[in-house]
Design an enzyme around this catalytic site. Sequence first.
Site, short mmCIF file in Angstrom:
data_model
loop_
_atom_site.label_atom_id
_atom_site.label_comp_id
_atom_site.label_asym_id
_atom_site.label_seq_id
_atom_site.Cartn_x
_atom_site.Cartn_y
_atom_site.Cartn_z
N LEU A 23 9.13 52.87 26.14
CA LEU A 23 9.24 52.81 24.67
C LEU A 23 10.33 51.84 24.22
CD1 LEU A 23 8.83 56.57 23.64
CD2 LEU A 23 7.10 54.76 23.63
N ARG A 24 11.13 51.33 25.19
CA ARG A 24 12.20 50.38 24.86
C ARG A 24 13.21 51.03 23.90
NH1 ARG A 24 10.29 48.07 29.27
NH2 ARG A 24 8.76 46.43 28.94
N ASN A 48 14.26 52.73 32.06
CA ASN A 48 14.75 51.40 32.49
C ASN A 48 15.21 50.56 31.30
OD1 ASN A 48 12.02 51.10 31.70
ND2 ASN A 48 11.73 49.31 32.98
N LYS A 106 13.53 59.14 38.10
CA LYS A 106 12.69 58.00 38.47
C LYS A 106 13.37 57.15 39.52
CE LYS A 106 9.41 54.85 38.11
NZ LYS A 106 9.00 54.03 36.99
N HIS A 143 8.39 54.42 41.60
CA HIS A 143 7.79 53.09 41.55
C HIS A 143 7.60 52.71 43.01
CE1 HIS A 143 7.06 49.04 39.71
NE2 HIS A 143 7.13 48.77 41.00
N HIS A 181 1.69 54.82 38.51
CA HIS A 181 0.80 53.66 38.33
C HIS A 181 0.24 53.12 39.64
CE1 HIS A 181 4.69 51.85 39.09
NE2 HIS A 181 5.09 51.91 37.85
N LEU A 226 3.53 45.02 37.03
CA LEU A 226 3.88 45.52 38.35
C LEU A 226 3.66 47.03 38.40
CD1 LEU A 226 7.06 43.38 39.02
CD2 LEU A 226 4.90 43.26 40.26
N HIS A 258 6.38 43.42 26.07
CA HIS A 258 7.28 42.26 26.13
C HIS A 258 6.78 41.31 25.05
CE1 HIS A 258 9.26 43.23 29.99
NE2 HIS A 258 8.08 43.69 30.36
N ALA A 270 6.84 40.98 33.65
CA ALA A 270 5.77 41.89 34.08
C ALA A 270 5.63 43.01 33.07
CB ALA A 270 6.12 42.47 35.44
#
Length: 352
Positions: A23-24, A48, A106, A143, A181, A226, A258, A270
Amino acid sequence: MQASQTSPQQLVIRAPDDWHVHLRDGRMLSAVVNDTARQFRRAIVMPNLTPPVTTVAAAEAYRSRILAAVEPGLAFEPLMVCYLTDDADPEEIARGYEAGVFTACKLYPAHATTNSAHGVTEIRNIYLALERMQRIGMPLLLHGEVTDHSVDVFDREAVFIERIFSKIVVDFPALKTVFEHITTADAVAFVESGGPNLAATITPHHLRINRNAMFAGGVRPHFYCLPVAKRERHRLELRRAATSGSAKFFLGTDSAPHLTGAKESACGCAGIFNAPFAIESYAATFDEEGALDRLEGFASEHGPRFYGLPLNEDRIALDRRDIVVPPRIGTDLGDLVPFHADETLPWSLSAA
Ligand code: NCD
Ligand code: ZN
């Protein structure tokens, strides 16, 4: 559990959740959060940011910023995640989980993807944290890619299973783990061979594109994410797993916005921004597979059951009505190109 009430023209399902989304923060958060909140009641929010969300206080503050950006009237619950670093503190993690602030942790291998510079350099460094998480029932989200430059980028998920994930499941047999993912038949097989505490999320885009999409007539940066999309045989296996009805597979968009300028660049970022038409994209895929009756399990039931959370009580409706995805979505920071840009999708979320 009640089956979906499917008629040819409308599909009514229990309200879904998104178990993996970016969600940034700041103005980008305001620009994208309502795409998610309109469709999903809850979302696992990836940590992240820069700097990453590593403390209970940072997660609480981020959660407040998310809630402040949600349109009034939308019931949306962000589920916060702790970003694991080499010096992850088991006490802080357990405190956050027990206080209901952290839902999961995570694992980003250092430098595997966007904003993963603070990620874990050696899995042993977080063994104390994993031990504690196993004990308290807190899920680990992975990940799953190695970062070894000698390993081909298309093989990094399969090699991660071999070198790292297969050890984690042996060393922490009761730890709840989500392989995020997934993009390969290898990951599907690995997850299917594990116990009920091993699950995976599958994105809308990995169900629809193979790696050719990135090179169709030229370099197509909006299909770069990614883990990178793989060969067709992997895509087909992901479609089989997602529509199989197995409780081990559930919805996680990995929507990762992005700005166009950052994507269409000599070194493009990515991430695929799929949030605006995510449920419509999944519905199109499940329809093509003749599995609309399994969308509800994948989107709305398997995730909460894995996390030990209640199912949403309300329903959403999808109408069999074409919707044209715009080529770009404007924000006050610049444009975003949505997944399915310029395509027509056959199902639309009903206005309710
Ligand atoms: C994500 C991002 O941009 O934050 N990018 C992506 O390609 N999926 C990070 C991630 O989930 O790997
Ligand atoms: Zn992600």
